[in-house]
Design a protein around this motif. Structure first.
Motif, mmCIF file in Angstrom:
data_model
loop_
_atom_site.group_PDB
_atom_site.id
_atom_site.type_symbol
_atom_site.label_atom_id
_atom_site.label_comp_id
_atom_site.label_asym_id
_atom_site.label_seq_id
_atom_site.Cartn_x
_atom_site.Cartn_y
_atom_site.Cartn_z
ATOM 1 N N ALA A 49 0.840 -1.206 0.000
ATOM 2 C CA ALA A 49 0.000 0.000 0.000
ATOM 3 C C ALA A 49 0.872 1.252 0.000
ATOM 4 C CB ALA A 49 -0.933 -0.002 1.204
ATOM 5 N N ILE A 50 1.942 1.251 0.774
ATOM 6 C CA ILE A 50 2.875 2.386 0.797
ATOM 7 C C ILE A 50 3.525 2.538 -0.579
ATOM 8 C CG2 ILE A 50 5.065 3.221 1.745
ATOM 9 C CD1 ILE A 50 2.738 3.644 3.643
ATOM 10 N N MET A 51 3.858 1.427 -1.216
ATOM 11 C CA MET A 51 4.459 1.478 -2.550
ATOM 12 C C MET A 51 3.508 2.134 -3.553
ATOM 13 S SD MET A 51 7.509 0.324 -2.336
ATOM 14 C CE MET A 51 7.934 0.045 -4.031
ATOM 15 N N LYS A 52 2.221 1.848 -3.435
ATOM 16 C CA LYS A 52 1.246 2.481 -4.330
ATOM 17 C C LYS A 52 1.184 3.987 -4.087
ATOM 18 C CE LYS A 52 -1.637 -1.524 -5.198
ATOM 19 N NZ LYS A 52 -2.957 -2.140 -5.121
ATOM 20 N N HIS A 53 1.230 4.391 -2.825
ATOM 21 C CA HIS A 53 1.256 5.823 -2.509
ATOM 22 C C HIS A 53 2.517 6.468 -3.077
ATOM 23 C CE1 HIS A 53 -2.328 6.197 -0.085
ATOM 24 N NE2 HIS A 53 -1.953 5.197 0.707
ATOM 25 N N LEU A 54 3.641 5.781 -2.967
ATOM 26 C CA LEU A 54 4.887 6.316 -3.504
ATOM 27 C C LEU A 54 4.847 6.404 -5.029
ATOM 28 C CD1 LEU A 54 7.511 4.579 -1.168
ATOM 29 C CD2 LEU A 54 6.711 6.957 -1.103
ATOM 30 N N ASP A 55 4.139 5.469 -5.672
ATOM 31 C CA ASP A 55 3.964 5.536 -7.127
ATOM 32 C C ASP A 55 3.213 6.811 -7.527
ATOM 33 O OD1 ASP A 55 5.273 3.132 -7.577
ATOM 34 O OD2 ASP A 55 3.418 1.941 -7.675
ATOM 35 N N VAL A 56 2.169 7.136 -6.782
ATOM 36 C CA VAL A 56 1.386 8.342 -7.071
ATOM 37 C C VAL A 56 2.252 9.583 -6.883
ATOM 38 C CG1 VAL A 56 -0.595 9.745 -6.326
ATOM 39 C CG2 VAL A 56 -0.822 7.264 -6.504
ATOM 40 N N LEU A 57 3.025 9.609 -5.790
ATOM 41 C CA LEU A 57 3.909 10.753 -5.529
ATOM 42 C C LEU A 57 4.999 10.869 -6.606
ATOM 43 C CD1 LEU A 57 4.242 10.421 -1.651
ATOM 44 C CD2 LEU A 57 2.981 12.181 -2.908
ATOM 45 N N THR A 58 5.501 9.735 -7.074
ATOM 46 C CA THR A 58 6.514 9.743 -8.134
ATOM 47 C C THR A 58 5.915 10.238 -9.443
ATOM 48 O OG1 THR A 58 7.668 7.904 -7.067
ATOM 49 C CG2 THR A 58 8.198 8.324 -9.377
ATOM 50 N N ASP A 59 4.714 9.739 -9.793
ATOM 51 C CA ASP A 59 4.045 10.170 -11.026
ATOM 52 C C ASP A 59 3.757 11.671 -11.020
ATOM 53 O OD1 ASP A 59 4.104 7.584 -11.954
ATOM 54 O OD2 ASP A 59 2.013 7.149 -11.432
ATOM 55 N N ALA A 60 3.475 12.216 -9.850
ATOM 56 C CA ALA A 60 3.227 13.656 -9.727
ATOM 57 C C ALA A 60 4.520 14.448 -9.741
ATOM 58 C CB ALA A 60 2.447 13.939 -8.439
ATOM 59 N N GLY A 61 5.655 13.766 -9.631
ATOM 60 C CA GLY A 61 6.946 14.444 -9.634
ATOM 61 C C GLY A 61 7.328 15.029 -8.294
ATOM 62 N N LEU A 62 6.608 14.652 -7.241
ATOM 63 C CA LEU A 62 6.881 15.195 -5.909
ATOM 64 C C LEU A 62 8.064 14.516 -5.231
ATOM 65 C CD1 LEU A 62 3.183 15.587 -4.774
ATOM 66 C CD2 LEU A 62 4.804 17.438 -5.193
ATOM 67 N N ILE A 63 8.331 13.274 -5.614
ATOM 68 C CA ILE A 63 9.486 12.562 -5.057
ATOM 69 C C ILE A 63 10.259 11.882 -6.190
ATOM 70 C CG2 ILE A 63 8.396 12.142 -2.810
ATOM 71 C CD1 ILE A 63 8.098 9.170 -3.712
ATOM 72 N N VAL A 64 11.498 11.558 -5.884
ATOM 73 C CA VAL A 64 12.346 10.783 -6.790
ATOM 74 C C VAL A 64 12.835 9.578 -6.000
ATOM 75 C CG1 VAL A 64 14.507 10.776 -8.091
ATOM 76 C CG2 VAL A 64 13.071 12.807 -8.085
ATOM 77 N N ARG A 65 12.769 8.402 -6.620
ATOM 78 C CA ARG A 65 13.270 7.185 -5.976
ATOM 79 C C ARG A 65 14.588 6.797 -6.634
ATOM 80 N NH1 ARG A 65 7.951 3.345 -5.525
ATOM 81 N NH2 ARG A 65 7.177 4.531 -7.273
ATOM 82 N N GLU A 66 15.542 6.431 -5.787
ATOM 83 C CA GLU A 66 16.859 6.001 -6.277
ATOM 84 C C GLU A 66 17.189 4.659 -5.646
ATOM 85 O OE1 GLU A 66 19.160 9.259 -4.851
ATOM 86 O OE2 GLU A 66 18.745 10.495 -6.599
ATOM 87 N N LYS A 67 17.661 3.756 -6.481
ATOM 88 C CA LYS A 67 17.994 2.418 -5.996
ATOM 89 C C LYS A 67 19.498 2.274 -5.902
ATOM 90 C CE LYS A 67 16.846 -2.378 -6.708
ATOM 91 N NZ LYS A 67 16.101 -3.342 -7.511
ATOM 92 N N THR A 68 19.938 1.890 -4.709
ATOM 93 C CA THR A 68 21.347 1.605 -4.459
ATOM 94 C C THR A 68 21.421 0.183 -3.913
ATOM 95 O OG1 THR A 68 21.665 3.929 -3.864
ATOM 96 C CG2 THR A 68 23.422 2.391 -3.285
ATOM 97 N N GLY A 69 21.889 -0.753 -4.748
ATOM 98 C CA GLY A 69 21.891 -2.159 -4.329
ATOM 99 C C GLY A 69 20.462 -2.647 -4.227
ATOM 100 N N ARG A 70 20.085 -3.098 -3.027
ATOM 101 C CA ARG A 70 18.724 -3.574 -2.799
ATOM 102 C C ARG A 70 17.866 -2.531 -2.100
ATOM 103 N NH1 ARG A 70 18.859 -9.222 -0.071
ATOM 104 N NH2 ARG A 70 16.715 -9.212 -0.799
ATOM 105 N N THR A 71 18.432 -1.384 -1.795
ATOM 106 C CA THR A 71 17.711 -0.351 -1.041
ATOM 107 C C THR A 71 17.227 0.750 -1.984
ATOM 108 O OG1 THR A 71 19.153 -0.769 0.843
ATOM 109 C CG2 THR A 71 17.894 1.268 0.862
ATOM 110 N N VAL A 72 15.918 1.054 -1.868
ATOM 111 C CA VAL A 72 15.327 2.152 -2.631
ATOM 112 C C VAL A 72 15.101 3.299 -1.662
ATOM 113 C CG1 VAL A 72 13.360 2.904 -4.015
ATOM 114 C CG2 VAL A 72 14.209 0.565 -4.232
ATOM 115 N N SER A 73 15.716 4.439 -1.950
ATOM 116 C CA SER A 73 15.523 5.611 -1.090
ATOM 117 C C SER A 73 14.723 6.670 -1.842
ATOM 118 C CB SER A 73 16.873 6.176 -0.634
ATOM 119 O OG SER A 73 17.644 6.572 -1.741
#
Length: 154
Positions: A49-73
């Motif tokens: 559910a949190i991932m879906k919320h983060l998808d909406v925030l990413t699509d709106a351009g409000l956040i950027v997700r970066e993957k380092t190894g297995r960790t997504v920040s």
């Protein structure tokens, strides 16, 4: 009618409409660069559910997700929020001017003074008894109307 359409602004306000997403943004505002699991920790919802919320925030351009190894920040981005604030500020300025004018009007000293003694009430006029009798007499002699669409009988 003029239709104002700005998809980026629509996505921003749609993303901000949910309290969970606003709380996620607030957490990122306090500490930028949190991992998804760190962001999800205080919420009583599942990680998907949190991932879906983060998808909406990413699509709106409000956040950027970066993957380092297995960790997504996640971290905040400013541009969509700046556009939303500019849009809101135009209306805030409009309403501020209206309220300033209203306050100036209310604070004017040119209000008429209230009389200290009440004005006596005027007696109400009495109905004309003669006129009401004549109307009653004429009502007896009226013909009844026919319903619409029907011809009177001869």
């Amino acid at each position: 009618m003029v239709k104002y359409q700005d998809d980026a602004l629509d996505r921003t306000f749609a993303a901000l409409s949910d309290p969970t997403r606003r709380a996620l943004l607030a957490r990122l505002g306090e500490q930028d660069g949190l991992s998804v699991s760190e962001l999800a920790a205080p919420f009583p919802v599942s990680l998907p559910a949190i991932m879906k919320h983060l998808d909406v925030l990413t699509d709106a351009g409000l956040i950027v997700r970066e993957k380092t190894g297995r960790t997504v920040s996640c971290r905040l981005t400013a541009q969509p929020m700046e556009q939303a604030m500019n849009w809101l500020n135009r209306y805030a300025q409009f309403w501020s001017e209206k309220f300033d004018r209203l306050a100036a009007f209310v604070e004017e000293d040119t209000w008429p003074m209230q009389p200290s003694t009440p004005i006596p009430a005027q007696p109400l006029p009495q109905p004309n008894v003669q006129a009401s009798r004549s109307r009653a007499g004429s009502a007896r002699g009226r013909k009844k109307s026919t319903p619409p669409g029907r011809k009177p009988r001869s």
